[in-house]
Design a protein around this motif. Structure first.
Motif, PDB file in Angstrom:
ATOM      1  N   MET A  11      23.166 133.978  32.425  1.00 14.44           N
ATOM      2  CA  MET A  11      22.431 132.717  32.325  1.00 14.44           C
ATOM      3  C   MET A  11      23.193 131.719  31.448  1.00 14.44           C
ATOM      4  N   CYS A  12      24.169 132.202  30.693  1.00 15.35           N
ATOM      5  CA  CYS A  12      25.017 131.304  29.906  1.00 15.35           C
ATOM      6  C   CYS A  12      25.770 130.336  30.811  1.00 15.35           C
ATOM      7  N   CYS A  13      25.922 130.700  32.067  1.00 15.20           N
ATOM      8  CA  CYS A  13      26.613 129.828  33.025  1.00 15.20           C
ATOM      9  C   CYS A  13      25.835 128.549  33.294  1.00 15.20           C
ATOM     10  N   SER A  14      24.572 128.507  32.910  1.00  7.69           N
ATOM     11  CA  SER A  14      23.761 127.325  33.194  1.00  7.69           C
ATOM     12  C   SER A  14      23.377 126.536  31.949  1.00  7.69           C
ATOM     13  N   VAL A  15      23.883 126.917  30.776  1.00  2.00           N
ATOM     14  CA  VAL A  15      23.537 126.177  29.559  1.00  2.00           C
ATOM     15  C   VAL A  15      24.354 124.890  29.464  1.00  2.00           C
ATOM     16  N   ASP A  16      23.851 123.933  28.694  1.00  2.00           N
ATOM     17  CA  ASP A  16      24.575 122.669  28.578  1.00  2.00           C
ATOM     18  C   ASP A  16      25.718 122.774  27.558  1.00  2.00           C
ATOM     19  N   GLY A  17      26.546 121.760  27.561  1.00  2.00           N
ATOM     20  CA  GLY A  17      27.739 121.752  26.728  1.00  2.00           C
ATOM     21  C   GLY A  17      27.476 121.888  25.250  1.00  2.00           C
ATOM     22  N   SER A  18      26.405 121.266  24.748  1.00  2.00           N
ATOM     23  CA  SER A  18      26.133 121.337  23.309  1.00  2.00           C
ATOM     24  C   SER A  18      25.813 122.762  22.877  1.00  2.00           C
ATOM     25  N   TYR A  19      25.165 123.523  23.758  1.00  2.00           N
ATOM     26  CA  TYR A  19      24.880 124.924  23.453  1.00  2.00           C
ATOM     27  C   TYR A  19      26.192 125.707  23.348  1.00  2.00           C
ATOM     28  N   ILE A  20      27.107 125.448  24.265  1.00  2.00           N
ATOM     29  CA  ILE A  20      28.398 126.143  24.272  1.00  2.00           C
ATOM     30  C   ILE A  20      29.183 125.828  23.003  1.00  2.00           C
ATOM     31  N   GLU A  21      29.252 124.553  22.658  1.00  2.00           N
ATOM     32  CA  GLU A  21      30.006 124.149  21.474  1.00  2.00           C
ATOM     33  C   GLU A  21      29.486 124.775  20.194  1.00  2.00           C
ATOM     34  N   ASN A  22      28.187 124.983  20.127  1.00  2.00           N
ATOM     35  CA  ASN A  22      27.564 125.500  18.907  1.00  2.00           C
ATOM     36  C   ASN A  22      27.298 126.995  18.951  1.00  2.00           C
ATOM     37  N   SER A  23      27.822 127.667  19.952  1.00  2.00           N
ATOM     38  CA  SER A  23      27.591 129.101  20.123  1.00  2.00           C
ATOM     39  C   SER A  23      28.647 129.933  19.432  1.00  2.00           C
ATOM     40  N   LYS A  32      33.949 133.026  31.310  1.00  2.00           N
ATOM     41  CA  LYS A  32      35.072 133.398  32.172  1.00  2.00           C
ATOM     42  C   LYS A  32      34.588 133.921  33.517  1.00  2.00           C
ATOM     43  N   THR A  33      33.367 134.437  33.558  1.00  2.00           N
ATOM     44  CA  THR A  33      32.850 135.027  34.796  1.00  2.00           C
ATOM     45  C   THR A  33      32.056 134.046  35.643  1.00  2.00           C
ATOM     46  N   CYS A  34      31.832 132.850  35.130  1.00  2.00           N
ATOM     47  CA  CYS A  34      31.048 131.849  35.869  1.00  2.00           C
ATOM     48  C   CYS A  34      31.851 131.337  37.064  1.00  2.00           C
ATOM     49  N   PRO A  35      31.202 131.185  38.217  1.00  2.00           N
ATOM     50  CA  PRO A  35      31.930 130.711  39.398  1.00  2.00           C
ATOM     51  C   PRO A  35      32.515 129.312  39.210  1.00  2.00           C
ATOM     52  N   ASP A  36      31.803 128.441  38.535  1.00  2.00           N
ATOM     53  CA  ASP A  36      32.325 127.121  38.205  1.00  2.00           C
ATOM     54  C   ASP A  36      31.497 126.545  37.068  1.00  2.00           C
ATOM     55  N   LEU A  37      32.111 125.633  36.328  1.00  2.00           N
ATOM     56  CA  LEU A  37      31.467 124.989  35.195  1.00  2.00           C
ATOM     57  C   LEU A  37      31.365 123.493  35.450  1.00  2.00           C
ATOM     58  N   THR A  38      30.345 122.874  34.874  1.00  2.00           N
ATOM     59  CA  THR A  38      30.264 121.418  34.951  1.00  2.00           C
ATOM     60  C   THR A  38      31.355 120.840  34.058  1.00  2.00           C
ATOM     61  N   THR A  39      31.602 119.576  34.203  1.00  2.00           N
ATOM     62  CA  THR A  39      32.594 118.924  33.354  1.00  2.00           C
ATOM     63  C   THR A  39      32.199 119.044  31.894  1.00  2.00           C
ATOM     64  N   LEU A  43      34.413 120.923  29.003  1.00  2.00           N
ATOM     65  CA  LEU A  43      34.850 120.217  27.802  1.00  2.00           C
ATOM     66  C   LEU A  43      34.341 120.910  26.537  1.00  2.00           C
ATOM     67  N   ALA A  44      33.122 121.430  26.591  1.00  2.00           N
ATOM     68  CA  ALA A  44      32.562 122.146  25.437  1.00  2.00           C
ATOM     69  C   ALA A  44      33.326 123.444  25.191  1.00  2.00           C
ATOM     70  N   ALA A  45      33.668 124.149  26.255  1.00  2.00           N
ATOM     71  CA  ALA A  45      34.453 125.377  26.110  1.00  2.00           C
ATOM     72  C   ALA A  45      35.824 125.061  25.525  1.00  2.00           C
ATOM     73  N   GLN A  46      36.422 123.976  25.981  1.00  2.00           N
ATOM     74  CA  GLN A  46      37.718 123.554  25.451  1.00  2.00           C
ATOM     75  C   GLN A  46      37.598 123.219  23.968  1.00  2.00           C
ATOM     76  N   SER A  47      36.545 122.535  23.598  1.00  2.00           N
ATOM     77  CA  SER A  47      36.308 122.189  22.198  1.00  2.00           C
ATOM     78  C   SER A  47      36.158 123.448  21.342  1.00  2.00           C
TER      79      SER A  47
END
Length: 67
Positions: A11-23, A32-39, A43-47
């Motif tokens: 379900m992490c594949c559907s969280v928004d960028g701010s959640y990713i950045e602060n995780s 890495k296992t998500c079929p595709d990520l939103t922009t 960007l949050a993963a890159q950050s």
């Protein structure tokens, strides 16, 4: 937290960028296992990668602890 990420699992594949950045950096293993990520997610993963909090990403040339 790492525990929250384990509970969420794919379900992490559907969280928004701010959640990713602060995780916990362990979220990257799930992303890495998500079929595709939103922009915003990408960007949050890159950050997060560039934050220096992960075993991945950019290593400063002044960081001699890894050499």
């Amino acid at each position: 937290t790492k525990d929250n990420i384990k509970v969420l699992g794919n379900m992490c594949c559907s969280v928004d960028g701010s959640y990713i950045e602060n995780s916990d950096p362990s979220i990257l293993e799930i992303l890495k296992t998500c079929p595709d990520l939103t922009t915003a997610q990408a960007l949050a993963a890159q950050s997060l990668l560039l934050s220096g909090k992960t075993p991945y990403g950019y290593v400063s040339s002044t960081d001699t602890a890894l050499y």
